[in-house]
Design a protein around this motif. Structure first.
Motif, PDB file in Angstrom:
ATOM      1  N   THR A 388      48.517  41.208 110.490  1.00 40.28           N
ATOM      2  CA  THR A 388      48.817  42.053 109.323  1.00 40.28           C
ATOM      3  C   THR A 388      48.488  43.494 109.672  1.00 40.28           C
ATOM      4  N   TRP A 389      49.205  44.434 109.044  1.00 41.89           N
ATOM      5  CA  TRP A 389      48.892  45.847 109.237  1.00 41.89           C
ATOM      6  C   TRP A 389      48.654  46.531 107.912  1.00 41.89           C
ATOM      7  N   LYS A 390      47.886  47.627 107.974  1.00 44.00           N
ATOM      8  CA  LYS A 390      47.612  48.479 106.812  1.00 44.00           C
ATOM      9  C   LYS A 390      48.119  49.872 107.164  1.00 44.00           C
ATOM     10  N   PRO A 391      49.364  50.184 106.748  1.00 44.52           N
ATOM     11  CA  PRO A 391      49.995  51.438 107.183  1.00 44.52           C
ATOM     12  C   PRO A 391      49.307  52.683 106.619  1.00 44.52           C
ATOM     13  N   ARG A 392      49.352  53.760 107.411  1.00 53.47           N
ATOM     14  CA  ARG A 392      48.920  55.093 106.989  1.00 53.47           C
ATOM     15  C   ARG A 392      50.045  56.056 107.293  1.00 53.47           C
ATOM     16  N   CYS A 393      50.266  57.014 106.373  1.00 54.76           N
ATOM     17  CA  CYS A 393      51.376  57.943 106.532  1.00 54.76           C
ATOM     18  C   CYS A 393      51.031  59.230 105.804  1.00 54.76           C
ATOM     19  N   SER A 394      50.993  60.355 106.499  1.00 57.16           N
ATOM     20  CA  SER A 394      50.660  61.627 105.858  1.00 57.16           C
ATOM     21  C   SER A 394      51.662  62.697 106.263  1.00 57.16           C
ATOM     22  N   VAL A 427      66.210  69.194  99.045  1.00 57.15           N
ATOM     23  CA  VAL A 427      66.174  69.086 100.501  1.00 57.15           C
ATOM     24  C   VAL A 427      64.834  68.499 100.937  1.00 57.15           C
ATOM     25  N   VAL A 428      64.867  67.556 101.871  1.00 54.57           N
ATOM     26  CA  VAL A 428      63.659  66.896 102.366  1.00 54.57           C
ATOM     27  C   VAL A 428      63.525  67.161 103.854  1.00 54.57           C
ATOM     28  N   GLY A 429      62.321  66.884 104.357  1.00 55.03           N
ATOM     29  CA  GLY A 429      62.106  67.027 105.782  1.00 55.03           C
ATOM     30  C   GLY A 429      60.703  67.504 106.089  1.00 55.03           C
ATOM     31  N   GLY A 430      60.377  67.549 107.376  1.00 59.09           N
ATOM     32  CA  GLY A 430      59.060  67.999 107.816  1.00 59.09           C
ATOM     33  C   GLY A 430      58.538  67.128 108.945  1.00 59.09           C
ATOM     34  N   THR A 431      57.209  67.182 109.119  1.00 60.06           N
ATOM     35  CA  THR A 431      56.543  66.424 110.176  1.00 60.06           C
ATOM     36  C   THR A 431      55.533  65.472 109.554  1.00 60.06           C
ATOM     37  N   TYR A 432      55.469  64.249 110.078  1.00 59.01           N
ATOM     38  CA  TYR A 432      54.665  63.194 109.462  1.00 59.01           C
ATOM     39  C   TYR A 432      53.858  62.471 110.539  1.00 59.01           C
ATOM     40  N   ASP A 433      52.592  62.204 110.221  1.00 58.42           N
ATOM     41  CA  ASP A 433      51.714  61.455 111.115  1.00 58.42           C
ATOM     42  C   ASP A 433      51.553  60.038 110.585  1.00 58.42           C
ATOM     43  N   VAL A 434      51.804  59.074 111.457  1.00 60.24           N
ATOM     44  CA  VAL A 434      51.879  57.675 111.033  1.00 60.24           C
ATOM     45  C   VAL A 434      50.927  56.838 111.898  1.00 60.24           C
ATOM     46  N   GLY A 435      50.294  55.848 111.271  1.00 58.90           N
ATOM     47  CA  GLY A 435      49.428  54.922 111.985  1.00 58.90           C
ATOM     48  C   GLY A 435      49.241  53.658 111.172  1.00 58.90           C
ATOM     49  N   ALA A 436      48.442  52.741 111.678  1.00 59.16           N
ATOM     50  CA  ALA A 436      48.176  51.499 110.957  1.00 59.16           C
ATOM     51  C   ALA A 436      46.971  50.806 111.582  1.00 59.16           C
ATOM     52  N   ALA A 437      46.170  50.189 110.706  1.00 62.18           N
ATOM     53  CA  ALA A 437      45.095  49.313 111.169  1.00 62.18           C
ATOM     54  C   ALA A 437      45.660  47.910 111.332  1.00 62.18           C
ATOM     55  N   LEU A 438      45.297  47.235 112.407  1.00 68.34           N
ATOM     56  CA  LEU A 438      45.846  45.912 112.716  1.00 68.34           C
ATOM     57  C   LEU A 438      44.751  44.853 112.644  1.00 68.34           C
ATOM     58  N   ASP A 439      45.119  43.661 112.152  1.00 68.96           N
ATOM     59  CA  ASP A 439      44.174  42.547 112.027  1.00 68.96           C
ATOM     60  C   ASP A 439      44.914  41.263 112.366  1.00 68.96           C
ATOM     61  N   LEU A 440      44.518  40.609 113.450  1.00 68.10           N
ATOM     62  CA  LEU A 440      45.180  39.384 113.910  1.00 68.10           C
ATOM     63  C   LEU A 440      44.290  38.175 113.642  1.00 68.10           C
TER      64      LEU A 440
END
Length: 460
Positions: A388-394, A427-440
């Motif tokens: 499972t993942w826990k997404p992060r997006c800013s 109008v949309v757009g820009g720069t985004y930082d994405v990550g996720a915590a993972l748990d197996l």
């Protein structure tokens, strides 16, 4: 960012390799991982010239549990040289380090004590040091530092201040108290000359009384106590003062009670009828001033003669760019686990991903992921659905909003959303930082070995 198993293109697919090690031995072991208030402005007794601190040696007899020891402290006391009856002054006493006698390491400690007040008035002045944190090793010296207290002056004459008892409460898993009592009668280390305070009628005026935002003003007045005063800009009634409406504010009164000062009206200050407040302890003075609104710049030449006004037209072309993503180099190394016959889990972090939407349009975007099963060279597997993942997006400054996907399981049959930017509006757009915590989640019946899976991220 580039590298790893991620390719950079619109609608591209990127594969990140995740690894996990399991060893068939018993035992589970995951990888290590009081102020007065005048018209809404906090005020204090006016600052006065502080006498040079006097330092002396004070012999203390101290005790912790059943152990007694000597503390030859170097103490210096600071206090205003002069003040008036009714003033509340701040007194500070600096103590040298306490000898290292605590038998256990100390995590935090707090110090309290007193100064002996004598002369024109007598009694004890409580002093204290804010709680401090260590760690302090066992039997290492304990820093005491500066203890402060507030003394209200009640009678004219000379008031002396001398060190008295102190107490240190140390937390070493449990609290231990160190009590220290002076040997004999310590000599005074500060003297305050207290003058009789008669009724004062402070006044204040501002020049100019009508002022533009961003401009400087000069403050004068009479009938004040010697020392510093505070300035604030309040509403027309002298209430609701805004600390940020004045910048660089400074004011002080001389020995004759003449107040002088200056300040600059902030560009963000509210325009209209205002009140300038000067405050000094419980004394205050007010004077009305008017803050002018900014004059809007002219729009075009209008009817102005062309000999005094001309216009130039500026044109700009903005070209749209691509929708791209990149990732931090390297693989995702999941925490190793040791099988013990029960379900276990391994955690990790997705390599950082960056999405750039430079298209300059109204179409949104979506970043999704799919995962293969974890496989080992021996042919055993850990199902992809166990991760499972826990997404992060800013979104970075100036970018349109983005929304992280939901916490949930991954798999190869259905793509799960990691992050997305909505479209369909402005109008949309820009720069985004994405990550996720993972748990197996790892079943108890899992073969030992090195496992690998491929996580594919798709931007569309």
């Amino acid at each position: 960012m580039t590298g790893g198993h991620l390719t950079t293109r619109r609608g591209a697919m990127a594969a990140a390799s995740l690894g996990i090690t399991a060893t068939a031995v018993s035992g589970l072991a995951l990888s290590p991982a009081r102020a007065d208030t005048v018209a809404g402005v906090e005020t204090d007794t006016p600052a006065r010239a502080e006498a040079a601190p006097r330092t002396g040696r004070v012999a203390y007899e101290c005790q912790i549990f059943s152990t007694r020891f000597r503390y030859d402290a170097e103490v210096s006391v600071r206090a205003p040289a002069t003040a008036g009856v009714g003033d509340q002054i701040t007194v500070a006493a600096d103590f040298s380090d306490l000898p290292g006698v605590a038998p256990l390491p100390i995590g935090k400690w707090r110090t309290s004590g007193a100064l002996t007040v004598a002369g024109a008035q007598s009694g004890g002045l409580p002093i204290a040091v804010p709680e401090r944190t260590g760690p302090i090793a066992a039997r290492a010296p304990i820093p005491i530092g500066r203890a402060t207290g507030r003394l209200t002056l009640t009678a004219p004459g000379e008031v002396t201040l001398a060190p008295a008892a102190i107490k240190i409460v140390a937390d070493a898993g449990a609290e231990a108290t160190i009590d220290c009592t002076p040997v004999g009668k310590p000599a005074p280390l500060a003297t305050v000359k207290v003058t009789e305070s008669g009724p004062l009628e402070p006044s204040v005026s501002a020049d100019p009384s009508t002022i533009a935002r961003g401009a400087a003003l000069r403050v004068t007045g009479t009938g004040w106590r010697p020392g510093d005063a505070r300035l604030a800009l309040c509403d027309a009634n002298g209430a609701h003062c805004e600390p940020g409406d004045l910048t660089g504010a400074t004011a002080a009164a001389d020995g004759a009670g003449r107040l002088t000062g200056s300040a600059r009206v902030a560009r963000t200050a509210a325009a209209g009828a205002r009140t300038l407040l000067a405050a000094q302890g419980t004394l205050s003075g007010r004077t009305p001033i008017t803050v002018l609104a900014d004059k809007p710049p002219p729009k075009g030449c209008g009817d102005a003669p062309r000999s005094r006004c001309v216009e130039q037209r500026l044109k700009l072309t903005v070209n749209g760019g691509p929708l791209t993503m990149s990732q931090e180099p390297g693989e995702v190394e999941m925490a190793p686990v040791t099988l013990d016959g029960t379900p276990s889990s391994s955690t990790g972090e997705l390599r950082k991903v960056q999405v750039v939407d430079a298209r300059g349009g109204t179409v949104g975007w979506s970043l999704t992921g799919t995962l293969t099963d974890f496989t080992s060279p021996g042919g055993t597997k850990i199902p992809a659905g166990g991760l499972t993942w826990k997404p992060r997006c800013s979104a970075r400054s100036g970018s349109s909003p983005a929304t992280p996907g939901s916490v949930g399981a991954l798999g190869g049959s259905t793509a799960a959303t990691l992050c997305g930017g909505a479209g369909g509006g402005p109008v949309v757009g820009g720069t985004y930082d994405v990550g996720a915590a993972l748990d197996l989640k790892i079943p108890p019946a899992t073969g030992a070995g090195r496992y690998t899976a491929v996580l594919t991220l798709t931007l569309s």
